[in-house]
Scaffold this motif. Structure first.
Motif, PDB file in Angstrom:
ATOM      1  N   GLU A   1      31.915  41.293  38.242  1.00 29.60           N
ATOM      2  CA  GLU A   1      31.640  41.582  36.979  1.00 29.60           C
ATOM      3  C   GLU A   1      32.594  40.098  36.325  1.00 29.60           C
ATOM      4  N   GLU A   2      33.837  39.979  36.348  1.00 26.86           N
ATOM      5  CA  GLU A   2      34.479  38.723  35.656  1.00 26.86           C
ATOM      6  C   GLU A   2      34.219  37.478  36.687  1.00 26.86           C
ATOM      7  N   GLN A   3      33.688  37.622  37.283  1.00 29.83           N
ATOM      8  CA  GLN A   3      32.760  36.167  38.541  1.00 29.83           C
ATOM      9  C   GLN A   3      31.706  35.956  37.507  1.00 29.83           C
ATOM     10  N   MET A   4      31.015  37.246  37.678  1.00 35.86           N
ATOM     11  CA  MET A   4      29.848  37.170  37.351  1.00 35.86           C
ATOM     12  C   MET A   4      29.186  35.509  35.770  1.00 35.86           C
ATOM     13  N   PHE A   5      30.086  36.095  35.113  1.00 37.89           N
ATOM     14  CA  PHE A   5      30.671  34.973  33.294  1.00 37.89           C
ATOM     15  C   PHE A   5      30.996  33.402  34.564  1.00 37.89           C
ATOM     16  N   GLU A   6      31.325  32.721  35.359  1.00 35.68           N
ATOM     17  CA  GLU A   6      31.637  31.368  35.878  1.00 35.68           C
ATOM     18  C   GLU A   6      30.542  30.704  36.820  1.00 35.68           C
TER      19      GLU A   6
ATOM     20  N   GLY B   1      13.843  45.223  36.207  1.00 37.86           N
ATOM     21  CA  GLY B   1      14.164  45.764  34.959  1.00 37.86           C
ATOM     22  C   GLY B   1      15.405  44.560  34.362  1.00 37.86           C
ATOM     23  N   LEU B   2      15.589  45.185  33.548  1.00 35.55           N
ATOM     24  CA  LEU B   2      16.331  43.932  32.450  1.00 35.55           C
ATOM     25  C   LEU B   2      17.627  43.511  32.937  1.00 35.55           C
ATOM     26  N   SER B   3      17.484  42.258  33.232  1.00 35.48           N
ATOM     27  CA  SER B   3      19.497  41.474  33.287  1.00 35.48           C
ATOM     28  C   SER B   3      20.247  42.136  32.220  1.00 35.48           C
ATOM     29  N   ASN B   4      20.940  42.739  32.649  1.00 38.75           N
ATOM     30  CA  ASN B   4      21.952  43.195  32.095  1.00 38.75           C
ATOM     31  C   ASN B   4      23.811  43.366  32.085  1.00 38.75           C
ATOM     32  N   VAL B   5      24.062  42.004  32.686  1.00 41.90           N
ATOM     33  CA  VAL B   5      25.569  42.397  33.615  1.00 41.90           C
ATOM     34  C   VAL B   5      25.722  40.371  33.359  1.00 41.90           C
ATOM     35  N   GLY B   6      26.228  40.335  33.005  1.00 50.03           N
ATOM     36  CA  GLY B   6      26.734  38.855  33.328  1.00 50.03           C
ATOM     37  C   GLY B   6      26.360  37.402  33.059  1.00 50.03           C
ATOM     38  N   LEU B   7      25.760  36.453  32.483  1.00 48.76           N
ATOM     39  CA  LEU B   7      25.363  35.481  32.460  1.00 48.76           C
ATOM     40  C   LEU B   7      23.580  35.641  32.491  1.00 48.76           C
ATOM     41  N   GLY B   8      23.269  35.309  31.567  1.00 46.67           N
ATOM     42  CA  GLY B   8      22.054  35.544  31.440  1.00 46.67           C
ATOM     43  C   GLY B   8      21.060  37.130  31.350  1.00 46.67           C
ATOM     44  N   ALA B   9      22.390  37.810  30.484  1.00 41.08           N
ATOM     45  CA  ALA B   9      22.306  38.979  30.361  1.00 41.08           C
ATOM     46  C   ALA B   9      21.052  39.590  28.976  1.00 41.08           C
ATOM     47  N   MET B  10      19.844  40.106  28.737  1.00 39.84           N
ATOM     48  CA  MET B  10      19.356  40.232  27.901  1.00 39.84           C
ATOM     49  C   MET B  10      19.100  41.327  27.422  1.00 39.84           C
TER      50      MET B  10
END
Length: 627
Positions: free
Chosen positions: A195-200, A264-273
């Motif tokens: 999850e931490e790497q999903m924001f890079e 379903g909806l993206s809810n983790v990392g970049l692009g979470a809605m």
């Protein structure tokens, strides 16, 4: 010059109507529709030149209509340009189409990639009752089958199909829940992204590039199938980061594809809605997914999104990636997943990095969403399409230039006008092309003469595509006005062509439905059902009977609930009808078979395959597993 129906460039009427100039801010509609048929890019029945074209400073290309001594005058901007005679120019007068082969970068000669990005979040564990019957049709028992199992079975069948039809293509796999697993082509261990790497973003791109598939599917399919069989559903949905990574995996070879399957909806990392996040959340998501679309377009990657009915996944954002890159947007009931996935996989890329330029003389110009487009002083309009398929056409409307420009530069006494289109693209063999089509077309001030011979199908398709573009941008009043004008235009044409009567009714129904949508769905709260209709309309091809897509017209006014049947796959013999196209008339319901093309048909009782209101029994999922 009346261009034949087999030409790459067609007009909805002959002659074009040279109307009196109007105020630039008014929504306009006329029969001057220009159609660019991308299927023509596959043909070779034209002049091919392995040299740079003679090009004016305004961008227009010399078309050989006159043979000057020292300089040639550009018909679009009147500039004088140096002229040097070349041997191949003798053939230009015999061919209105010239294909210039441009110097192309030395890319690695790899086959295109097909990347499956699969949702394995907790909601994919939801099951439905499915009866099991014997050979005589007698009920044996009832089993519960999960969405995940349906997805696995669909992917396994598709892998077998790809091996049989395209054994040299490369296939890769990436899956996501609250962790992303990059399987690639199955060679080596799975790469995990936390999850931490999903924001890079840089890390996601690097990880995707590193695990791009290298082996042909004929060698890798057993490994990929084993990985698909081993998937389990749990936790949340890191769709946004997984999509960026998947595009990176497909990059490097124009014409590669990414197929995303989610419920379903993206809810983790970049692009979470965030559900109900409002306009700020909408704009954040829009920026992120537009960035992915831009990256995919630059790389020549087409992205398709397949959404399973149930929870919305915000197709108004995800669908933008598909729309801009040349993929498809499909929303399907789980029992029809095979058909939707077959459509996405069979949607082959004909050309990548496609850019179209339209040049007109100064009495006419291109209109965009019903108003004069931003063009250069010499009337050049340019737009990009990402990847295109063989069933697609680009439609443009030509109208008068604003009053002052017409008086200063127009040729009000002219009986013809010159139109040039340039299609710059990368072919599957990585060769860069510029396809140049030039035509001298009659024009008239007589509205009856223009509308009497108008092509209702082409105008209907233009109205459908433009309405969708307006709705996507939240321009509901403009979309309503366009359809009001379409109704008026079709009613006039119906005096000479009865097919226009159906088109007029369609425009009237869409006008009413737009009123409901505008009141019920702010642009940042758009449902997946509405978003799917809009993206399908934007890809509408020329239809045969003048009617706009029925799936758009069928709408429950009282409840603003989609009641349309979403019909995905109608397989029709390629040889059955040379004019057969998306949205066209009857075929055979079912998945694509060898020797058949997958096409999309408007909703019809005879071809109904799925509905939002199909009987589906869902076993409740523990809250800990439900994303």
């Amino acid at each position: 010059l009346r261009l034949s129906s087999s030409s790459a460039m067609e007009f909805a009427t002959d002659p074009l109507l040279k109307q009196q100039a109007i105020a630039a801010h008014n929504i306009q509609l006329n029969a001057n529709i220009l159609s660019i048929n991308f299927a023509s890019l596959h043909g070779q029945d034209h002049l091919q030149v392995k040299e740079e074209p003679l090009q004016c400073g305004c961008g227009a290309i010399y078309n050989g209509t006159e043979v000057p001594k020292k300089k040639w005058e550009c018909v679009f901007c009147n500039a004088l340009n140096p002229y040097k005679k070349r041997k191949w120019m003798k053939s230009m007068s015999k061919s209105p189409t010239v294909d210039y082969l441009l110097p192309s970068p030395q890319l690695q000669k790899r086959a295109p990639a097909l990347i499956f990005a699969l949702d394995v979040s907790g909601s994919m564990g939801v099951t439905r009752e499915e009866p099991r019957r014997d050979a005589e049709g007698q009920l044996l028992d009832v089993t519960h089958v999960s969405r995940l199992r349906h997805m696995q079975q669909a992917i396994l069948r598709l892998l077998d199909q790809v091996v049989a039809e395209s054994p040299t293509h490369r296939v890769g796999l990436i899956y996501f829940n609250d962790v992303i697993g990059i399987v690639g082509d199955g060679a080596g261990d799975t790469t995990f992204i936390n999850e931490e790497q999903m924001f890079e973003a840089e890390y996601l791109l690097s990880a995707g590039h590193a695990r791009a598939p290298t082996a042909a599917v004929s060698a890798s399919h057993a490994r990929v199938k084993a990985a698909v069989e081993g998937l389990h559903a749990q936790n949340q949905t890191a769709l946004g980061p997984a999509l960026m990574t998947a595009v990176a995996m497909a990059s490097g070879v124009p014409g590669s594809r990414v197929v995303v399957l989610t419920d379903g909806l993206s809810n983790v990392g970049l692009g979470a809605m965030t559900p109900g996040g409002g306009e700020d959340a909408f704009l954040y998501a829009k920026e992120y997914y537009d960035t992915i679309a831009s990256q995919a377009m630059q790389q020549g990657v087409a992205v398709s999104i397949v959404s399973i009915e149930g929870e919305d996944c915000n197709l108004s954002q995800l669908g933008r990636v598909s729309d801009q890159t040349g993929g498809i947007v499909a929303r399907t009931a789980i029992e029809n997943l095979d058909f939707a996935m077959a459509e996405a996989v069979s949607s082959r890329v004909l050309a990548a990095r496609v850019r179209v330029s339209v040049f007109t003389e100064r009495c006419l110009q291109v209109y965009q969403r019903g108003v004069p487009a931003d063009m250069t002083s010499c009337s050049q309009f340019e737009t990009s399409f990402g990847c295109v398929r063989g069933d697609e056409k680009a439609l443009f409307m030509l109208g008068p230039r604003p009053t002052l420009e017409l008086n200063a530069h127009g040729r009000e006494d002219a009986s013809t006008t010159t139109i040039q289109t340039q299609i710059e693209y990368t072919a599957p063999n990585l060769q860069r092309h510029v396809r140049v089509l030039t035509a001298q077309v009659p024009i008239t001030d007589n509205q009856i003469a223009s509308e009497k011979v108008a092509n209702v199908d082409m105008i209907s398709s233009y109205v459908s595509q433009t309405t969708a573009a307006m709705a996507e941008a939240g321009e509901w009043p403009q979309a309503q006005l366009l359809n009001a004008k379409a109704q008026e235009l079709f009613e006039r044409i119906a005096q000479y062509n009865q097919e226009a009567t159906t088109a007029a009714v369609s425009a009237s129904e869409i006008y009413s439905n737009l009123q409901v949508l505008a009141q019920a769905e702010p642009i940042y709260q758009q449902t997946d059902a509405a978003a799917t209709r809009i993206f399908r309309m934007k890809r509408a091809s020329v239809r045969r009977h003048g009617a706009m897509p029925q799936s758009v017209r069928q709408y429950d006014m009282a409840n603003a609930v989609d009641q349309s049947a979403v019909v995905y796959d109608v397989a029709a013999p390629r040889s059955a009808d040379p004019e057969y196209s998306v949205g066209s008339a009857p075929g055979r319901v079912g998945p694509a078979q060898p020797g058949y093309d997958v096409a999309t048909l408007s909703a019809s009782p005879d071809y109904e395959m799925a509905s939002r209101h199909s009987n589906t029994y869902e076993v409740p999922v523990p809250a800990a597993l439900d994303d």
